[in-house]
Design an enzyme around this catalytic site. Structure first.
Site, PDB file in Angstrom:
ATOM      1  N   LYS A   1       0.959  -1.217   0.049  1.00 36.39           N
ATOM      2  CA  LYS A   1       0.208  -0.015   0.091  1.00 36.39           C
ATOM      3  C   LYS A   1       0.733   1.266  -0.131  1.00 36.39           C
ATOM      4  O   LYS A   1       1.474   1.787   1.160  1.00 36.39           O
ATOM      5  CB  LYS A   1      -0.794   0.124   1.151  1.00 36.39           C
ATOM      6  CG  LYS A   1      -1.922   1.118   1.162  1.00 36.39           C
ATOM      7  CD  LYS A   1      -2.281   1.918   2.247  1.00 36.39           C
ATOM      8  CE  LYS A   1      -1.590   2.889   2.420  1.00 36.39           C
ATOM      9  NZ  LYS A   1      -1.804   4.278   1.517  1.00 36.39           N
TER      10      LYS A   1
ATOM     11  N   GLY B   1      -4.300   3.248  -2.171  1.00 42.27           N
ATOM     12  CA  GLY B   1      -5.492   3.714  -1.179  1.00 42.27           C
ATOM     13  C   GLY B   1      -5.072   4.290  -0.087  1.00 42.27           C
ATOM     14  O   GLY B   1      -3.993   4.599   0.326  1.00 42.27           O
TER      15      GLY B   1
ATOM     16  N   GLY C   1      -4.847   5.050   4.070  1.00 39.36           N
ATOM     17  CA  GLY C   1      -4.426   4.295   5.110  1.00 39.36           C
ATOM     18  C   GLY C   1      -5.362   3.726   6.030  1.00 39.36           C
ATOM     19  O   GLY C   1      -5.455   2.693   6.561  1.00 39.36           O
TER      20      GLY C   1
ATOM     21  N   VAL D   1      -7.399   0.771   3.013  1.00 37.67           N
ATOM     22  CA  VAL D   1      -6.513  -0.254   2.636  1.00 37.67           C
ATOM     23  C   VAL D   1      -5.395  -0.690   3.671  1.00 37.67           C
ATOM     24  O   VAL D   1      -5.145  -1.898   4.108  1.00 37.67           O
ATOM     25  CB  VAL D   1      -5.750   0.116   1.401  1.00 37.67           C
ATOM     26  CG1 VAL D   1      -4.732  -0.863   0.946  1.00 37.67           C
ATOM     27  CG2 VAL D   1      -7.005   0.295   0.355  1.00 37.67           C
ATOM     28  N   GLY D   2      -4.617   0.716   4.335  1.00 34.61           N
ATOM     29  CA  GLY D   2      -3.835   0.437   5.398  1.00 34.61           C
ATOM     30  C   GLY D   2      -4.406  -0.554   6.419  1.00 34.61           C
ATOM     31  O   GLY D   2      -3.677  -1.279   7.314  1.00 34.61           O
TER      32      GLY D   2
ATOM     33  N   GLU E   1       9.245   1.629  10.855  1.00 35.69           N
ATOM     34  CA  GLU E   1      10.366   2.779  10.731  1.00 35.69           C
ATOM     35  C   GLU E   1       9.589   4.227  10.704  1.00 35.69           C
ATOM     36  O   GLU E   1       8.750   4.307   9.967  1.00 35.69           O
ATOM     37  CB  GLU E   1      11.069   2.622   9.313  1.00 35.69           C
ATOM     38  CG  GLU E   1      11.695   1.347   8.908  1.00 35.69           C
ATOM     39  CD  GLU E   1      13.036   1.169   9.724  1.00 35.69           C
ATOM     40  OE1 GLU E   1      13.636   2.243  10.454  1.00 35.69           O
ATOM     41  OE2 GLU E   1      13.724   0.097   9.771  1.00 35.69           O
TER      42      GLU E   1
ATOM     43  N   CYS F   1      13.264  11.475   7.826  1.00 38.61           N
ATOM     44  CA  CYS F   1      12.907  10.899   9.079  1.00 38.61           C
ATOM     45  C   CYS F   1      14.570  11.004   9.490  1.00 38.61           C
ATOM     46  O   CYS F   1      14.796  11.216  10.825  1.00 38.61           O
ATOM     47  CB  CYS F   1      12.502   9.541   8.945  1.00 38.61           C
ATOM     48  SG  CYS F   1      13.556   8.595   7.667  1.00 38.61           S
TER      49      CYS F   1
ATOM     50  N   GLU G   1       8.853  16.457  15.735  1.00 38.30           N
ATOM     51  CA  GLU G   1       9.446  16.287  14.405  1.00 38.30           C
ATOM     52  C   GLU G   1       8.700  17.031  13.723  1.00 38.30           C
ATOM     53  O   GLU G   1       7.533  17.140  13.246  1.00 38.30           O
ATOM     54  CB  GLU G   1       9.198  14.676  13.741  1.00 38.30           C
ATOM     55  CG  GLU G   1       9.826  14.662  12.543  1.00 38.30           C
ATOM     56  CD  GLU G   1       9.600  13.153  11.877  1.00 38.30           C
ATOM     57  OE1 GLU G   1       8.402  12.805  11.995  1.00 38.30           O
ATOM     58  OE2 GLU G   1      10.533  12.432  11.394  1.00 38.30           O
TER      59      GLU G   1
HETATM   60  P1  NAD Z   1       2.049   8.636   7.680  1.00 37.54           P
HETATM   61  O1  NAD Z   1       2.239   8.025   8.865  1.00 37.54           O
HETATM   62  O2  NAD Z   1       1.085   9.733   7.811  1.00 37.54           O
HETATM   63  O3  NAD Z   1       1.613   7.962   6.470  1.00 37.54           O
HETATM   64  C1  NAD Z   1       2.440   6.612   6.002  1.00 37.54           C
HETATM   65  C2  NAD Z   1       1.560   5.695   5.342  1.00 37.54           C
HETATM   66  O4  NAD Z   1       0.645   5.010   6.347  1.00 37.54           O
HETATM   67  C3  NAD Z   1       0.779   6.065   4.153  1.00 37.54           C
HETATM   68  O5  NAD Z   1       0.900   5.243   3.060  1.00 37.54           O
HETATM   69  C4  NAD Z   1      -0.674   6.222   4.658  1.00 37.54           C
HETATM   70  O6  NAD Z   1      -1.669   6.034   3.936  1.00 37.54           O
HETATM   71  C5  NAD Z   1      -0.525   5.235   5.858  1.00 37.54           C
HETATM   72  N1  NAD Z   1      -1.574   5.257   6.667  1.00 37.54           N
HETATM   73  C6  NAD Z   1      -2.012   6.326   7.281  1.00 37.54           C
HETATM   74  N2  NAD Z   1      -2.948   5.945   8.351  1.00 37.54           N
HETATM   75  C7  NAD Z   1      -2.935   4.541   8.383  1.00 37.54           C
HETATM   76  C8  NAD Z   1      -3.687   3.421   9.279  1.00 37.54           C
HETATM   77  N3  NAD Z   1      -4.426   3.960  10.284  1.00 37.54           N
HETATM   78  N4  NAD Z   1      -3.347   2.262   9.158  1.00 37.54           N
HETATM   79  C9  NAD Z   1      -2.199   1.845   8.199  1.00 37.54           C
HETATM   80  N5  NAD Z   1      -1.815   2.680   7.369  1.00 37.54           N
HETATM   81  C10 NAD Z   1      -1.972   4.045   7.500  1.00 37.54           C
HETATM   82  O7  NAD Z   1       3.314   9.096   7.221  1.00 37.54           O
HETATM   83  P2  NAD Z   1       3.811  10.160   6.008  1.00 37.54           P
HETATM   84  O8  NAD Z   1       3.568  11.737   6.561  1.00 37.54           O
HETATM   85  O9  NAD Z   1       3.507   9.577   4.634  1.00 37.54           O
HETATM   86  O10 NAD Z   1       5.378  10.173   6.010  1.00 37.54           O
HETATM   87  C11 NAD Z   1       6.111  11.406   6.965  1.00 37.54           C
HETATM   88  C12 NAD Z   1       6.550  10.472   8.184  1.00 37.54           C
HETATM   89  O11 NAD Z   1       7.334   9.105   7.815  1.00 37.54           O
HETATM   90  C13 NAD Z   1       7.628  11.017   9.091  1.00 37.54           C
HETATM   91  O12 NAD Z   1       7.082  11.138  10.506  1.00 37.54           O
HETATM   92  C14 NAD Z   1       8.829  10.505   8.824  1.00 37.54           C
HETATM   93  O13 NAD Z   1       9.578  10.681   9.816  1.00 37.54           O
HETATM   94  C15 NAD Z   1       8.431   9.201   8.683  1.00 37.54           C
HETATM   95  N6  NAD Z   1       9.643   8.425   7.996  1.00 37.54           N
HETATM   96  C16 NAD Z   1      10.258   7.389   8.627  1.00 37.54           C
HETATM   97  C17 NAD Z   1      11.579   6.863   7.868  1.00 37.54           C
HETATM   98  C18 NAD Z   1      12.482   5.592   8.638  1.00 37.54           C
HETATM   99  O14 NAD Z   1      12.671   4.804   7.825  1.00 37.54           O
HETATM  100  N7  NAD Z   1      12.131   5.779   9.736  1.00 37.54           N
HETATM  101  C19 NAD Z   1      11.608   7.231   6.703  1.00 37.54           C
HETATM  102  C20 NAD Z   1      10.573   8.264   5.925  1.00 37.54           C
HETATM  103  C21 NAD Z   1       9.643   8.582   6.701  1.00 37.54           C
END
Ligand code: NAD
Length: 471
Positions: free
Chosen positions: A169, A200, A202, A205-206, A244, A278, A378
Site C-alpha cells: 500500500k 488507497g 491508510g 487499505v492500510g 520505521e 526521517c 518532528e
Molecule cells: P503517515 O504515517 O501519515 O503515512 C504513512 C503511510 O501510512 C501512508 O501510506 C498512509 O496512507 C498510511 N496510513 C495512514 N494511516 C494509516 C492507518 N491507520 N493504518 C495503516 N496505514 C495508514 O506518514 P507520512 O506523512 O506519509 O510520512 C512522513 C513520516 O514518515 C514522518 O514522520 C517520517 O519521519 C516518517 N518516515 C520514517 C522513515 C524511517 O525509515 N524511519 C523514513 C521516511 C519517513
C-alpha cells in the site's frame, strides 16, 4: 488531466472496486497534475487473497530463482530511471539531484537484496538442532510519500528475498511514482500474486493490512502516530511488525571540530530531502563558547542554500509535499518564535522572490532549549535548532533526551573520542564525519523511532521465522 485508474492484483492491472478520486498536485506550483482512483477495503482483501494463493509455491522457490527475479526487477526499475526522476520532481518536488538519487536508489535496493540473498544461509546447525529460517507468509508493506518508490522497492525486495509474498500500500500522494514502478515490476515477469500493489487510503487499505488474519507481517514506514496504531491493530493477530518511524536526530559538533567544514555538513544533514527526511539532523549541538562562531558560519552557509524550483540543478531545498505540510512547518516556525528561540535565518512565509508553490524559507533557530517544542517534535521541513552545551557529558545528555532514536551525527577531528561517544548514543545509526549510507548495515530506530531493522541481512531476517528441528 492524467488519470491513474488501475491497481495491480494477481499479475494484472485492474480497475479498483473503490471509486474515490484523489487529486495529485505539483508542490512547486500548487497546481493539480493528476487524479488517482483509490482502492478500498474490498480491493485490499482481493490483493491479500492473491498473495495468499501465491505463497505456498513462491515460498518454496530455490534461492537462486529468487535471486534471478530480484535481478530482473532491478533491471526493470533501472530502465525507468529517467521517467521516475521526472515523476519524483513533479509529484513530490524533490530537487533534481535528490530526485536522481532517489530513482537510482529504487533500483539499487533490489540488487542489494539479490546480493544479500545470494550470500545468506537459510539453514544452520545449532547443537542437535537443524535451524531453518522460513518465510513468514503474506507481508503488508506500507510506504510514506517522502521516498515512495524507494520504499516500495526496498520493502518488496526484502520480502521476496525471504520467500514471502506481498501486498503493497503505497502513499496515496505518490501515485505517479507508484504507477511507473508498478509497470516496471510487472515487466520483470514474476508469478501472478507474488506482489500486489493497491494505492488507497491508510484508514481503508492500510487498516485492512494491519488487521487481516492472512497478513503475517507488516512493514511500515511513516509517522510515529500511525506506527503506534498499526502496532495496536496488529496485536489481535500477533503480526510480526517492523516500524520505521520519525526522528529528531542530534548533530553533535564537538569542541575539536573544524567548524568551516562541520557547519556546512550540519546544514546538509538538516536540509536533506528539503527537510522532509526521517533522518534529518535537526538538533545541532554546539559548545557554548563557540556559539558566536557557529552562528556566523551558519548564516553564511544558509545564504548559499537555494530554495526554489526543484528542476534547477542549483536548488537544494524544494517545496513541501503538500499545503498541509507547508502549514505544519509554518506553525512550527511561529511556535519557535513564540517560545523565545532566536530566529537566526529564514522565518515564516515564502522565500524571497517566490510567489507560488509550497516553499519554505530554510530556517535556523539559535539559543534553543532542548525542552522547546521545536526541539522535541518532528517538524519534517527545513527548520533547524542550535542548542548549546557546556561539556561532552551534557552534549550526550541532550542528544539522548528525546523520545526518538533513529540517527545521530558526530562531527569531530578526534575519531577515537567520536567512536567512544557513539557507543553511548541512543540511536540506530551514528554517522561520524559523513552523510554516507551503508545499504548492508541495519537501519532502524531505537525508542519511538521504531521497531526492527531494514537493510542487509537484518532486513531479510525481518521477514523470516526460525524453526528448530531436533533429532
Ligand atoms: P503517515 O504515517 O501519515 O503515512 C504513512 C503511510 O501510512 C501512508 O501510506 C498512509 O496512507 C498510511 N496510513 C495512514 N494511516 C494509516 C492507518 N491507520 N493504518 C495503516 N496505514 C495508514 O506518514 P507520512 O506523512 O506519509 O510520512 C512522513 C513520516 O514518515 C514522518 O514522520 C517520517 O519521519 C516518517 N518516515 C520514517 C522513515 C524511517 O525509515 N524511519 C523514513 C521516511 C519517513
Amino acid at each position: 488531466m492524467l488519470q491513474i485508474n488501475q491497481i495491480y492484483i494477481n499479475g494484472q492491472f485492474v480497475t479498483p472496486h473503490g471509486e474515490e478520486r484523489f487529486d495529485l498536485f505539483n508542490p512547486a506550483t500548487a497546481e493539480p497534475i493528476a487524479q488517482v482512483r483509490l482502492a478500498d477495503e474490498h480491493d485490499a482483501i482481493s490483493a491479500i487473497s492473491a498473495a495468499k494463493q501465491a505463497f505456498p509455491e513462491f515460498s518454496r522457490t530455490p534461492k537462486a530463482t529468487r535471486v534471478i527475479y530480484l535481478k530482473r526487477m532491478h533491471a526493470a526499475v533501472a530502465s525507468v530511471e529517467a521517467e521516475l526522476t521526472a515523476a519524483i520532481i513533479l509529484e513530490y518536488g524533490a530537487p533534481l539531484s535528490r530526485a536522481q538519487w532517489m530513482a537510482k536508489h529504487a533500483a539499487s535496493v533490489l540488487l542489494d537484496a539479490a546480493n544479500v540473498l545470494d550470500d545468506y544461509a537459510f539453514t544452520r546447525r545449532i547443537g542437535i538442532a537443524e535451524v531453518t529460517l522460513q518465510p513468514l507468509g503474506v507481508a503488508g508493506l506500507i510506504t510514506p510519500w517522502n521516498s515512495n518508490a524507494g520504499f516500495i522497492c526496498g520493502k518488496l525486495a526484502a520480502a521476496l528475498a525471504a520467500g514471502c509474498t506481498a501486498v503493497i500500500k503505497p502513499s496515496e500522494m505518490s501515485a505517479l511514482q507508484t504507477s511507473i514502478v508498478t509497470r516496471a515490476l510487472h515487466e520483470a515477469g514474476l508469478p501472478p500474486g507474488v506482489f500486489n500493489i493497491v494505492t488507497g487510503r491508510g484508514e481503508t487499505v492500510g487498516a485492512v493490512l494491519s488487521t487481516h488474519p492472512d497478513i503475517a507481517k507488516v512493514s511500515f514506514t511513516g509517522s510515529t502516530a500511525v506506527g503506534k496504531q498499526i502496532l495496536r491493530a496488529g496485536a489481535e493477530t500477533l503480526k510480526r511488525i517492523t516500524l520505521e518511524l520519525g526522528g529528531k536526530s542530534p548533530v553533535l559538533i564537538l569542541e575539536d571540530a573544524d567548524l568551516a567544514s562541520a557547519v556546512p555538513m550540519a546544514i546538509q544533514a538538516g536540509f536533506m530531502n528539503s527537510g522532509q527526511a526521517c533522518i534529518a539532523g535537526t538538533r545541532i549541538l554546539v559548545p557554548a563558547h563557540r556559539l558566536a562562531e557557529v552562528e556566523a558560519l551558519m548564516v553564511e552557509a544558509v545564504a548559499k542554500v537555494q530554495a526554489g524550483d526543484p528542476n534547477d540543478p542549483a536548488t537544494s531545498v524544494g517545496p513541501m509535499v503538500s499545503l498541509k505540510q507547508w502549514q505544519r512547518v509554518q506553525r512550527y516556525i511561529h511556535i519557535g518564535m513564540e517560545e523565545g528561540a532566536r530566529l537566526l535565518v529564514g522565518g515564516p512565509g515564502l522565500p524571497e522572490g517566490v510567489t507560488t508553490g509550497w516553499f519554505v524559507k530554510p530556517t535556523v533557530f539559535s539559543r534553543v532549549s532542548n525542552q522547546m517544542t521545536i526541539a522535541r517534535e518532528e517538524i519534517f521541513g527545513p527548520v533547524l535548532s542550535i542548542i548549546t552545551y557546556s561539556d561532552e557529558e551534557e552534549a550526550l545528555a541532550i542528544a539522548n533526551d528525546t523520545a526518538y532514536g533513529l540517527q545521530a551525527y558526530i562531527l569531530s577531528s578526534d575519531l577515537p573520542k567520536a567512536h567512544a561517544l557513539a557507543t553511548r548514543i541512543e540511536a540506530g545509526r551514528v554517522l561520524i564525519n559523513t552523510l554516507a549510507h551503508e545499504p548492508r548495515a541495519p537501519f532502524g530506530g531505537f525508542k519511538q523511532s521504531g521497531i526492527g531493522r531494514e537493510c542487509g541481512t537484518f532486513g531479510l531476517e525481518a521477514f523470516l521465522e526460525p524453526k528448530s528441528v531436533l533429532s
